[in-house]
Design a protein around this motif. Structure first.
Motif, PDB file in Angstrom:
ATOM      1  N   SER A 198       1.050  -1.194   0.207  1.00 12.99           N
ATOM      2  CA  SER A 198      -0.336  -0.193   0.072  1.00 12.99           C
ATOM      3  C   SER A 198       1.033   1.358  -0.185  1.00 12.99           C
ATOM      4  O   SER A 198       1.746   1.528   0.920  1.00 12.99           O
ATOM      5  CB  SER A 198      -0.869  -0.047   0.998  1.00 12.99           C
ATOM      6  OG  SER A 198      -1.701   1.481   1.306  1.00 12.99           O
ATOM      7  N   ASN A 241      -2.123   6.829  -5.564  1.00 12.74           N
ATOM      8  CA  ASN A 241      -1.798   5.606  -6.933  1.00 12.74           C
ATOM      9  C   ASN A 241      -0.755   6.164  -7.766  1.00 12.74           C
ATOM     10  O   ASN A 241      -0.676   5.960  -8.900  1.00 12.74           O
ATOM     11  CB  ASN A 241      -2.821   4.967  -7.122  1.00 12.74           C
ATOM     12  CG  ASN A 241      -4.173   6.562  -8.245  1.00 12.74           C
ATOM     13  OD1 ASN A 241      -3.354   7.500  -7.882  1.00 12.74           O
ATOM     14  ND2 ASN A 241      -5.057   6.180  -7.842  1.00 12.74           N
ATOM     15  N   VAL A 257     -10.308   5.994  -8.274  1.00 12.35           N
ATOM     16  CA  VAL A 257      -9.808   4.172  -8.171  1.00 12.35           C
ATOM     17  C   VAL A 257      -9.855   4.354  -9.242  1.00 12.35           C
ATOM     18  O   VAL A 257     -10.749   5.162 -10.356  1.00 12.35           O
ATOM     19  CB  VAL A 257     -11.512   3.612  -8.349  1.00 12.35           C
ATOM     20  CG1 VAL A 257     -11.586   2.044  -8.583  1.00 12.35           C
ATOM     21  CG2 VAL A 257     -11.564   3.189  -6.306  1.00 12.35           C
ATOM     22  N   TYR A 261     -14.272   7.282  -9.458  1.00 10.91           N
ATOM     23  CA  TYR A 261     -13.403   6.497 -10.480  1.00 10.91           C
ATOM     24  C   TYR A 261     -13.137   6.756 -11.430  1.00 10.91           C
ATOM     25  O   TYR A 261     -13.839   7.249 -12.202  1.00 10.91           O
ATOM     26  CB  TYR A 261     -13.807   4.830 -10.577  1.00 10.91           C
ATOM     27  CG  TYR A 261     -15.295   4.666 -11.304  1.00 10.91           C
ATOM     28  CD1 TYR A 261     -14.798   4.027 -12.134  1.00 10.91           C
ATOM     29  CD2 TYR A 261     -16.132   5.177 -10.827  1.00 10.91           C
ATOM     30  CE1 TYR A 261     -16.348   3.569 -13.367  1.00 10.91           C
ATOM     31  CE2 TYR A 261     -17.463   5.269 -11.294  1.00 10.91           C
ATOM     32  CZ  TYR A 261     -17.086   4.362 -12.834  1.00 10.91           C
ATOM     33  OH  TYR A 261     -18.728   4.081 -13.853  1.00 10.91           O
ATOM     34  N   ASP A 296      -6.354   0.675  -6.579  1.00 11.59           N
ATOM     35  CA  ASP A 296      -7.855   1.621  -5.703  1.00 11.59           C
ATOM     36  C   ASP A 296      -6.707   2.352  -5.377  1.00 11.59           C
ATOM     37  O   ASP A 296      -5.341   2.703  -6.068  1.00 11.59           O
ATOM     38  CB  ASP A 296      -7.714   0.720  -3.994  1.00 11.59           C
ATOM     39  CG  ASP A 296      -6.231   0.689  -3.162  1.00 11.59           C
ATOM     40  OD1 ASP A 296      -5.405   1.443  -3.517  1.00 11.59           O
ATOM     41  OD2 ASP A 296      -6.436  -0.077  -2.554  1.00 11.59           O
ATOM     42  N   SER A 297      -7.394   3.356  -4.699  1.00 11.13           N
ATOM     43  CA  SER A 297      -6.558   4.640  -4.430  1.00 11.13           C
ATOM     44  C   SER A 297      -5.403   4.811  -3.934  1.00 11.13           C
ATOM     45  O   SER A 297      -4.704   6.202  -4.614  1.00 11.13           O
ATOM     46  CB  SER A 297      -7.833   5.883  -3.652  1.00 11.13           C
ATOM     47  OG  SER A 297      -7.515   5.199  -2.455  1.00 11.13           O
ATOM     48  N   THR A 301      -6.916  -4.079  -6.377  1.00  2.64           N
ATOM     49  CA  THR A 301      -8.148  -5.245  -5.792  1.00  2.64           C
ATOM     50  C   THR A 301      -8.998  -5.872  -6.222  1.00  2.64           C
ATOM     51  O   THR A 301      -9.866  -6.739  -5.601  1.00  2.64           O
ATOM     52  CB  THR A 301      -8.883  -3.715  -5.034  1.00  2.64           C
ATOM     53  OG1 THR A 301      -9.470  -3.026  -6.359  1.00  2.64           O
ATOM     54  CG2 THR A 301      -8.614  -2.552  -3.968  1.00  2.64           C
ATOM     55  N   TYR A 361     -19.286  -0.061  -7.419  1.00  2.00           N
ATOM     56  CA  TYR A 361     -17.958   0.294  -6.754  1.00  2.00           C
ATOM     57  C   TYR A 361     -17.667   0.046  -5.438  1.00  2.00           C
ATOM     58  O   TYR A 361     -18.736  -0.060  -4.821  1.00  2.00           O
ATOM     59  CB  TYR A 361     -18.303   1.733  -6.835  1.00  2.00           C
ATOM     60  CG  TYR A 361     -17.092   2.793  -6.665  1.00  2.00           C
ATOM     61  CD1 TYR A 361     -16.322   3.392  -6.745  1.00  2.00           C
ATOM     62  CD2 TYR A 361     -17.632   3.043  -5.452  1.00  2.00           C
ATOM     63  CE1 TYR A 361     -15.430   3.871  -6.496  1.00  2.00           C
ATOM     64  CE2 TYR A 361     -16.312   4.428  -4.275  1.00  2.00           C
ATOM     65  CZ  TYR A 361     -15.492   5.097  -4.919  1.00  2.00           C
ATOM     66  OH  TYR A 361     -14.852   5.725  -4.679  1.00  2.00           O
ATOM     67  N   PRO A 362     -16.310   0.075  -5.214  1.00  2.46           N
ATOM     68  CA  PRO A 362     -15.420  -0.292  -5.274  1.00  2.46           C
ATOM     69  C   PRO A 362     -14.889  -1.060  -6.637  1.00  2.46           C
ATOM     70  O   PRO A 362     -13.532  -0.832  -7.010  1.00  2.46           O
ATOM     71  CB  PRO A 362     -14.717   0.938  -4.607  1.00  2.46           C
ATOM     72  CG  PRO A 362     -14.894  -0.443  -3.437  1.00  2.46           C
ATOM     73  CD  PRO A 362     -16.236  -0.400  -3.612  1.00  2.46           C
ATOM     74  N   SER A 391     -13.947  -3.897  -5.944  1.00  4.66           N
ATOM     75  CA  SER A 391     -12.800  -4.869  -5.663  1.00  4.66           C
ATOM     76  C   SER A 391     -13.677  -5.866  -5.326  1.00  4.66           C
ATOM     77  O   SER A 391     -15.007  -6.293  -5.546  1.00  4.66           O
ATOM     78  CB  SER A 391     -12.575  -4.342  -4.078  1.00  4.66           C
ATOM     79  OG  SER A 391     -13.951  -4.860  -3.091  1.00  4.66           O
ATOM     80  N   ARG A 444     -16.074  -6.165  -2.734  1.00  6.50           N
ATOM     81  CA  ARG A 444     -17.421  -5.680  -3.230  1.00  6.50           C
ATOM     82  C   ARG A 444     -18.412  -6.770  -3.897  1.00  6.50           C
ATOM     83  O   ARG A 444     -19.563  -6.882  -4.100  1.00  6.50           O
ATOM     84  CB  ARG A 444     -17.223  -4.549  -4.092  1.00  6.50           C
ATOM     85  CG  ARG A 444     -18.854  -3.530  -4.599  1.00  6.50           C
ATOM     86  CD  ARG A 444     -19.758  -3.370  -2.950  1.00  6.50           C
ATOM     87  NE  ARG A 444     -20.701  -3.142  -3.851  1.00  6.50           N
ATOM     88  CZ  ARG A 444     -21.532  -2.646  -3.374  1.00  6.50           C
ATOM     89  NH1 ARG A 444     -21.691  -3.661  -1.717  1.00  6.50           N
ATOM     90  NH2 ARG A 444     -23.227  -2.322  -3.713  1.00  6.50           N
TER      91      ARG A 444
END
Length: 740
Positions: free
Chosen positions: A348, A352, A386, A422, A485-486, A491, A507-508, A510, A513
C-alpha cells in the motif's frame, strides 16, 4: 598496364597506410593525394581501392592501436559534450525515423505509387503530427533548418569532422536519439526531393524543367553502384539509430542499474551518434555532387561507391557492438522494472501516483488522453481515484458488448453519483511484438470514440509493463478490467464481468464488493434483465408476470406463441419477451421479423438480445471466478442451464415477476405439457401466483406447508400481499411483520 608501373611504390604505400590510417584523418589524406599530385583518375581509383581493401580486411576495433583508438574516442566524446546542452526538448524519435524510412523506401520504387496503401501510410506516419515537447519551433522548421545547414556545409570544401561538429552544435539542445533522427530526416528530405524529380522525369514537364536547371543527370543507370552503396549506408545508419533510440527510451533513471554497463553503453552511444551524423553529411555530399555532375568522369562513381562502402563497414561494426550493449541493458532493465512493479503493487502506497507513473509515464509526462476531448493528460489526473485498467487487444470488444459496457458505466444511473470517484483507462496491447497497421487503425478509431481515458501511445509501453500485464494479471486474448484502489493496490484482477452485471453499483469494484453483491442477489428476473430495456424494467417494478422464452426454431416459436395467446384469452396476464439463443445468428433476426409481422409481441431488438446473453455469460463467469460450483450454487446452476440450451431444437421459457422474487424455468416437452394443463392449474394463480401455480402443477415444490428457513425482507410498497417463496427450498414462507 605499363601506365601503372610508375605508381607501383605508391600502391605498396597505400596498403601500409590502409592498415594504420586513422579514419578521422581520411579526408586529409584524400585531399592531399588528389590535389598535390597529378595522378590519373584510374590510378586514384586503384589507390583508394587498395586503402579501403586493407582497412576492411580487419575488424573496426583493430583498424588502429587500442590506445590510440581509446584516446581518440575520449577526445571525441569530450568534444561532443561541449556541444551537448539538452534543455528538455523531446520528440517521438521512432515516428520520425519511420517517416524517414518511408521516404527512403518510396525513393527507390521504380514507379510513383498511387494506391490507397500509401495514403494510409502517410496518415499513420505524418511527421507534421509529431510534437516537439519543450520547443516553440515546429518540427518541420527544425528539419528545414538542419537541411539548409547540411547543404551549405556540403557545398563547400572542408574537413568532414569539422562540418559534423557544426551540425552537432545545431542540435545541441536535443537528446542523443533526437539529434540523430533530426539529421537523418533532414538528409531524407534532400534525398526524397532528388528522387521525386527523377521519378517524374521525363513524364512531368515541371520535373523536366527543374532537372534541367539543376543539371541533374538524365540517365541514372551509370549511378547504380553509387546508389546501391548509398542504400546500404542508409540501412546501416537506421539500424544504429534504432539502437540509440532503444537505449534512450530505457527507464534507467528510475532503477538501480549496473553503473559500469551504463557508462560503457553511453560511450558507445556517443560515438555511434557521431558516425551516423557524419555518414549523413557524407551521403548529402554525394547527392549534392549529382547536381551539374560531369559525365566524362565515369571512374568517379566507382570511387564514390568505395567511399560509401567504407562508412557501411564502420557503421556495421559499431552497430554490432552497440546492439550487444543495448540488449544487455534492456534485459537488466526489464528484470528490475518487473520486480519493482510487482513490489509496488503488493504494498500500500500513500497514493496511486508512483504505480501509475511506473506503468505509463516513464517515457512521457502526458501518457494518457481523454478520448472524448483528445486532451493530453498526466497520471496526476487519476490521483485519489479508483482506477480501472481496461486491458484488451486494439480491436477491444465486439461492438455490441462494447455498447453494453459503455451503458453499464458511462450511462448507468448510479454513475452520476460516482463520476469523479473512479476512472476507466483503456490499455490496448498488441497481439505481437510490433503493432500492425490494422491495430493502429483500430486504436485510432476507438480512442476517438470512447467516453473513457486511454493510453495515448500504447506502442511505447515498456516491454516489462506488457509482460507484467500478461504474466501477473493473466491477460491472454480476452479483455480484462484490473482495478487499482486509490493507494495503487490491485483489488480485483478482472472486474469486467462484475461491471457488465452491476455497472456503477459495483464501486469500488473490488473482489470484496463483488462477494457482497452476490450475497444480496439470487436468481431473479431483475438479475437476468437489469437495464437491458426500460420498459422491461418498468414491468419488473410493477410486479407484472413476465415470460422470457427462447429458441431459433421458427415452428416451435409459432406453436408456443399460439398456445400462450390461447392462455391469455382465458384470463392469464403475462407479458411475452423473446430472447433468442446464445450467440444469435441471422436465423434469430428472421424469427424477430416473423414475430413482429404475425404476433406483434416483440420487445427486444437483436442488439438487446445480445445484451441479455452477454449478461448471462458474465453472471456465470463471475460465479466461477469466485470458486462457486453448480452443485451447490443455485444461480450458477440455473444460468448454466440457460447457456447450455443453445444446441436444443426445442425452446424454453422462464416465468416470473419482480416481486416476489421467484422464477421457474421450463424446457421442451415439459413446457408444452404444462401449458396444455393450464385449465387444471390456472385457478391457483390468484392464490399462489403464476410461478407457485406452475410449481404446484408439476410437483416442483417439495410441500405446500411453510418451511422453517428464516428470511427477513425489508418492507416495500405492496410487499405484504401475495406469496413469498423460500429461495433455498422453494417452499412457501409464512409471513410475520417485524417492527424496528
Amino acid at each position: 598496364m605499363n601506365q601503372m608501373r610508375p605508381y607501383k611504390f605508391f600502391f605498396a604505400m597505400a596498403s601500409k597506410v590502409g592498415l594504420c590510417i586513422i579514419p578521422s584523418m581520411y579526408d586529409k589524406y584524400h585531399s592531399l593525394v588528389t590535389s598535390s599530385y597529378n595522378i590519373p583518375t584510374n590510378v586514384q581509383l586503384c589507390f583508394w581501392f587498395s586503402i579501403r581493401l586493407a582497412m576492411n580486411s580487419l575488424p573496426a576495433q583493430h583498424l588502429r592501436p587500442h590506445s590510440i583508438s581509446s584516446m581518440q574516442d575520449d577526445v571525441l566524446i569530450k568534444e561532443l559534450f561541449l556541444s551537448h546542452d539538452p534543455d528538455g526538448r523531446r520528440l517521438d524519435s521512432e515516428q520520425v525515423l519511420r517517416a524517414m524510412e518511408n521516404i527512403m523506401c518510396y525513393a527507390t520504387a521504380s514507379e510513383v505509387p498511387v494506391s490507397d496503401e500509401y495514403g494510409d501510410a502517410f496518415a499513420m506516419n505524418n511527421a507534421s503530427n509529431i510534437e516537439v515537447v519543450g520547443s516553440q519551433e515546429p518540427l518541420g522548421h527544425t528539419i528545414c533548418k538542419i537541411a539548409r545547414e547540411i547543404l551549405c556545409k556540403c557545398s563547400g570544401e572542408g574537413d568532414l569532422h569539422k562540418r559534423t561538429m557544426i551540425v552537432f552544435d545545431l542540435v545541441g539542445n536535443y537528446r542523443w536519439d533526437a539529434k540523430v533522427v533530426l539529421v537523418l530526416a533532414a538528409f531524407a528530405t534532400s534525398y526524397g526531393e532528388f528522387w521525386l524529380i527523377m521519378q517524374l522525369y521525363p513524364r512531368n514537364l515541371l520535373a523536366v524543367s527543374v532537372a534541367m536547371l539543376k543539371q541533374l543527370p538524365c540517365n541514372v543507370s551509370m549511378l547504380k553502384p553509387r546508389f546501391k552503396a548509398l542504400s546500404l549506408l542508409v540501412k546501416a545508419m537506421v539500424e544504429v539509430t534504432k539502437c540509440i533510440i532503444e537505449f534512450e527510451g530505457l527507464p534507467i533513471a528510475h532503477l538501480m542499474m549496473d553503473k559500469e554497463m551504463i557508462s560503457t553503453t553511453k560511450s558507445h552511444i556517443f560515438i555511434a551518434a557521431y558516425w551516423v551524423i557524419r555518414s549523413s553529411l557524407n551521403c548529402s555530399s554525394h547527392i549534392n555532387d549529382l547536381i551539374a555532375m560531369k559525365s566524362e568522369n565515369p571512374n568517379s562513381n566507382a570511387i564514390a561507391a568505395w567511399e560509401l562502402s567504407s562508412f557501411v563497414s564502420r557503421l556495421s561494426s559499431i552497430c554490432s557492438h552497440l546492439r550487444r550493449q543495448v540488449d544487455a541493458c534492456r534485459q537488466q532493465t526489464e528484470t528490475k522494472l518487473h520486480q519493482k512493479l510487482v513490489d509496488l503493487l503488493k504494498e500500500s502506497q500513500i497514493d496511486n501516483q508512483e504505480v501509475l507513473h511506473v506503468l505509463f509515464a516513464l517515457k512521457n509526462d502526458f501518457p494518457l488522453k481523454d478520448c472524448s476531448t483528445q486532451a493530453k493528460l498526466g497520471v496526476s489526473e487519476l490521483k485519489d481515484k479508483v482506477v480501472i485498467l481496461l486491458v484488451s487487444k486494439p480491436e477491444l470488444l465486439p461492438l455490441e458488448k462494447l455498447f453494453l459496457l459503455v451503458h453499464q458505466t458511462y450511462d448507468h444511473p448510479h454513475n452520476k453519483n460516482l463520476e469523479e470517484s473512479y476512472k476507466i483507462v483503456w490499455v490496448p496491447i498488441s497481439s505481437s511484438e510490433t503493432w500492425t497497421d490494422v491495430e493502429e487503425r483500430n486504436f485510432e478509431l476507438f480512442s476517438c470514440s470512447l467516453p473513457w481515458y486511454s493510453v495515448r501511445q500504447p506502442q511505447l509501453l515498456n516491454s516489462a509493463v506488457v509482460n507484467l500485464i500478461k504474466q501477473e494479471w493473466n491477460f491472454k486474448e480476452e479483455p480484462i478490467m484490473v482495478v487499482l484502489d486509490s493507494q495503487g493496490m490491485v483489488t480485483n484482477s478482472n472486474a469486467l464481468d462484475m461491471v457488465l452485471i452491476w455497472g456503477a453499483r459495483g464501486y469500488p469494484f473490488s473482489v470484496t464488493r463483488e462477494i457482497e453483491l452476490w450475497q444480496e442477489e439470487d436468481w431473479t428476473l431483475p438479475l437476468m434483465i437489469d437495464e437491458i430495456h426500460p420498459l422491461l424494467n418498468k414491468w419488473v417494478e410493477e410486479g407484472r408476470n413476465i415470460c422470457l422464452y427462447g429458441s431459433e426454431n421458427k415452428d416451435w416459436i409459432i406453436e408456443f406463441n399460439a398456445k400462450m395467446m390461447e392462455i391469455r384469452r382465458l384470463g392469464l396476464q403475462v407479458d411475452m419477451v423473446f430472447v433468442g439463443v446464445k450467440n444469435p445468428s441471422e436465423q434469430v433476426r428472421n424469427v424477430l421479423a416473423t414475430i413482429n409481422q404475425e404476433m406483434h409481441t416483440t420487445l427486444l431488438s437483436f442488439t438487446e438480445i445480445q445484451f441479455f446473453w452477454y449478461r448471462l455469460e458474465s453472471i456465470r463467469k463471475s460465479k466461477l471466478r469466485l470458486g462457486k460450483v453448480a452443485d451447490t450454487d443455485h444461480t450458477l446452476r440455473e444460468v448454466s442451464a440457460l447457456l447450455n440450451t443453445e444446441d436444443s431444437d426445442n425452446g424454453w421459457a422462464v416465468f416470473g415477476k419482480g416481486w416476489p422474487p421467484d422464477i421457474v424455468r421450463l424446457q421442451g416437452m415439459q413446457l408444452m405439457e404444462c401449458l396444455n394443463l393450464f385449465p387444471d392449474w390456472g385457478g391457483n394463480v390468484a392464490r399462489r401466483g403464476l410461478v407457485g401455480a406452475i410449481r404446484n402443477a408439476l410437483g416442483l415444490a417439495v410441500s405446500s406447508e411453510p418451511c422453517s428457513h428464516p428470511n427477513v425482507l425489508h418492507y416495500a410498497e405492496g410487499s405484504r400481499e401475495g406469496i413469498v417463496v423460500c429461495e433455498k427450498c422453494k417452499r412457501l414462507l409464512k409471513m410475520f411483520v417485524v417492527y424496528e
